[in-house]
Design a protein around this motif. Sequence first.
Motif, PDB file in Angstrom:
ATOM      1  N   GLN A 176       0.394  -1.209   0.081  1.00 52.02           N
ATOM      2  CA  GLN A 176      -0.187   0.019  -0.343  1.00 52.02           C
ATOM      3  C   GLN A 176       1.362   0.936   0.515  1.00 52.02           C
ATOM      4  O   GLN A 176       0.271   1.821  -0.635  1.00 52.02           O
ATOM      5  CB  GLN A 176      -0.982   0.411   0.977  1.00 52.02           C
ATOM      6  N   ALA A 177       1.878   1.027   0.468  1.00 50.12           N
ATOM      7  CA  ALA A 177       3.127   2.569   1.031  1.00 50.12           C
ATOM      8  C   ALA A 177       3.152   2.661  -0.265  1.00 50.12           C
ATOM      9  O   ALA A 177       3.601   3.700  -1.115  1.00 50.12           O
ATOM     10  CB  ALA A 177       3.680   2.083   1.969  1.00 50.12           C
ATOM     11  N   SER A 178       3.840   1.367  -1.354  1.00 50.53           N
ATOM     12  CA  SER A 178       4.591   2.203  -2.807  1.00 50.53           C
ATOM     13  C   SER A 178       3.428   2.030  -3.781  1.00 50.53           C
ATOM     14  O   SER A 178       4.251   2.817  -4.444  1.00 50.53           O
ATOM     15  CB  SER A 178       5.549   0.666  -3.198  1.00 50.53           C
ATOM     16  N   LYS A 179       2.334   2.232  -3.235  1.00 46.13           N
ATOM     17  CA  LYS A 179       0.727   2.627  -4.298  1.00 46.13           C
ATOM     18  C   LYS A 179       0.828   4.143  -3.726  1.00 46.13           C
ATOM     19  O   LYS A 179      -0.103   4.408  -4.751  1.00 46.13           O
ATOM     20  CB  LYS A 179      -0.113   1.207  -4.865  1.00 46.13           C
ATOM     21  N   GLY A 180       1.413   4.832  -2.698  1.00 45.50           N
ATOM     22  CA  GLY A 180       0.540   5.783  -2.501  1.00 45.50           C
ATOM     23  C   GLY A 180      -0.569   5.706  -1.875  1.00 45.50           C
ATOM     24  O   GLY A 180      -1.424   6.375  -1.133  1.00 45.50           O
ATOM     25  N   LEU A 181      -1.520   4.174  -1.421  1.00 49.75           N
ATOM     26  CA  LEU A 181      -2.558   4.399  -1.150  1.00 49.75           C
ATOM     27  C   LEU A 181      -1.872   5.022   1.074  1.00 49.75           C
ATOM     28  O   LEU A 181      -1.148   4.226   1.337  1.00 49.75           O
ATOM     29  CB  LEU A 181      -3.031   2.601  -0.624  1.00 49.75           C
ATOM     30  N   THR A 182      -3.133   4.627   1.842  1.00 48.40           N
ATOM     31  CA  THR A 182      -3.108   4.589   3.340  1.00 48.40           C
ATOM     32  C   THR A 182      -3.223   2.447   3.268  1.00 48.40           C
ATOM     33  O   THR A 182      -3.473   1.807   2.762  1.00 48.40           O
ATOM     34  CB  THR A 182      -4.795   4.710   3.934  1.00 48.40           C
ATOM     35  N   SER A 183      -1.962   3.397   4.652  1.00 50.87           N
ATOM     36  CA  SER A 183      -1.145   2.212   4.940  1.00 50.87           C
ATOM     37  C   SER A 183      -1.541   1.801   6.120  1.00 50.87           C
ATOM     38  O   SER A 183      -0.944   1.912   7.116  1.00 50.87           O
ATOM     39  CB  SER A 183       0.536   2.753   4.910  1.00 50.87           C
ATOM     40  N   ASP A 184      -3.025   1.109   6.101  1.00 54.40           N
ATOM     41  CA  ASP A 184      -3.541   0.805   7.070  1.00 54.40           C
ATOM     42  C   ASP A 184      -3.349  -0.639   7.314  1.00 54.40           C
ATOM     43  O   ASP A 184      -4.178  -1.460   8.307  1.00 54.40           O
ATOM     44  CB  ASP A 184      -5.147   0.689   7.338  1.00 54.40           C
ATOM     45  N   GLY A 185      -3.421  -2.261   6.549  1.00 54.32           N
ATOM     46  CA  GLY A 185      -3.334  -3.401   6.463  1.00 54.32           C
ATOM     47  C   GLY A 185      -4.698  -3.653   5.946  1.00 54.32           C
ATOM     48  O   GLY A 185      -4.792  -4.779   6.151  1.00 54.32           O
ATOM     49  N   TYR A 193      -7.557  -3.225  -6.313  1.00 58.29           N
ATOM     50  CA  TYR A 193      -7.259  -2.630  -7.631  1.00 58.29           C
ATOM     51  C   TYR A 193      -6.001  -2.427  -8.481  1.00 58.29           C
ATOM     52  O   TYR A 193      -5.064  -2.799  -8.963  1.00 58.29           O
ATOM     53  CB  TYR A 193      -8.127  -1.226  -8.110  1.00 58.29           C
ATOM     54  N   TYR A 194      -5.176  -2.032  -7.448  1.00 60.51           N
ATOM     55  CA  TYR A 194      -3.784  -1.709  -7.956  1.00 60.51           C
ATOM     56  C   TYR A 194      -2.913  -3.298  -7.321  1.00 60.51           C
ATOM     57  O   TYR A 194      -2.290  -3.186  -8.224  1.00 60.51           O
ATOM     58  CB  TYR A 194      -2.864  -0.934  -6.778  1.00 60.51           C
ATOM     59  N   LEU A 195      -4.317  -4.026  -6.506  1.00 62.00           N
ATOM     60  CA  LEU A 195      -2.883  -5.290  -6.292  1.00 62.00           C
ATOM     61  C   LEU A 195      -3.052  -5.876  -7.697  1.00 62.00           C
ATOM     62  O   LEU A 195      -2.632  -6.903  -8.910  1.00 62.00           O
ATOM     63  CB  LEU A 195      -3.111  -5.934  -5.142  1.00 62.00           C
ATOM     64  N   GLN A 196      -4.242  -5.922  -8.163  1.00 62.50           N
ATOM     65  CA  GLN A 196      -4.867  -6.461  -9.515  1.00 62.50           C
ATOM     66  C   GLN A 196      -3.746  -5.630 -11.473  1.00 62.50           C
ATOM     67  O   GLN A 196      -3.109  -6.463 -12.052  1.00 62.50           O
ATOM     68  CB  GLN A 196      -5.896  -6.346  -9.727  1.00 62.50           C
ATOM     69  N   ASN A 197      -3.738  -4.880 -11.075  1.00 68.50           N
ATOM     70  CA  ASN A 197      -3.643  -4.161 -12.181  1.00 68.50           C
ATOM     71  C   ASN A 197      -1.781  -3.530 -11.801  1.00 68.50           C
ATOM     72  O   ASN A 197      -1.760  -2.101 -13.009  1.00 68.50           O
ATOM     73  CB  ASN A 197      -4.171  -2.283 -12.514  1.00 68.50           C
ATOM     74  N   LYS A 198      -1.135  -4.008 -10.652  1.00 67.35           N
ATOM     75  CA  LYS A 198       0.145  -3.948 -10.850  1.00 67.35           C
ATOM     76  C   LYS A 198       0.105  -2.444 -10.221  1.00 67.35           C
ATOM     77  O   LYS A 198       1.294  -1.359 -10.785  1.00 67.35           O
ATOM     78  CB  LYS A 198       1.225  -3.684 -11.725  1.00 67.35           C
TER      79      LYS A 198
END
Length: 198
Positions: A176-185, A193-198
């Motif tokens: 999450q941190a690497s994609k700029g998302l809230t790193s809440d686990g 979405y980001y996991l599927q689309n890298k």
Amino acid sequence: MKKIISLLLVMSLTFSSTSVPFLQPSLASAEETTINTEDNNINQPSTPLEKEITTTEENEIQPMILPVWAAWTLAAIAGAVISEIVSDIYSEVKDYVYNSKSQQAANTNLTGSIYDINMYQDKFNATLTANHVGDGKTNNSVRVITLQKGLNARGYNTTVDGIWGPNTKSSVKNFQASKGLTSDGIVGKDTWYYLQNK
């Protein structure tokens, strides 16, 4: 490009057939030169200047214009070529605009079918909270396995056992941190979405 060249060729032929006559040597001048000079001594030029003028008149080039039906045929061909070019340009512009709008919608509005996840033969909609993974969530073992496989595929070393634990949670936070998302686990719709689309 071929269509444009064809159009220019047809237009040049049409223009030349209606406005600029094709040139052809006069056949009449050749017949006139075969007149018996003994019978017409009066008409013979006597000075070099008169001979030059007579020669120029005999070799004069006469215009030959294409028939009207040929000009209309060329105009019809030109019209068909222009129509095809305009149709192709319209289709390309329409496709470009449509694709641009679709891409813009996908980039700015993370809504709709982009949350339909299809990873490792596991299909689900990430907007449903039953498909979220994390502390206090349902943690369906099939979803956890899909999550762990996805994290491994992106370089996060995670054991694929279908169990939500501290190792998987740590990998999710780093992703999450690497994609700029809230790193809440918590693996919600955006993380899926980001996991599927890298």
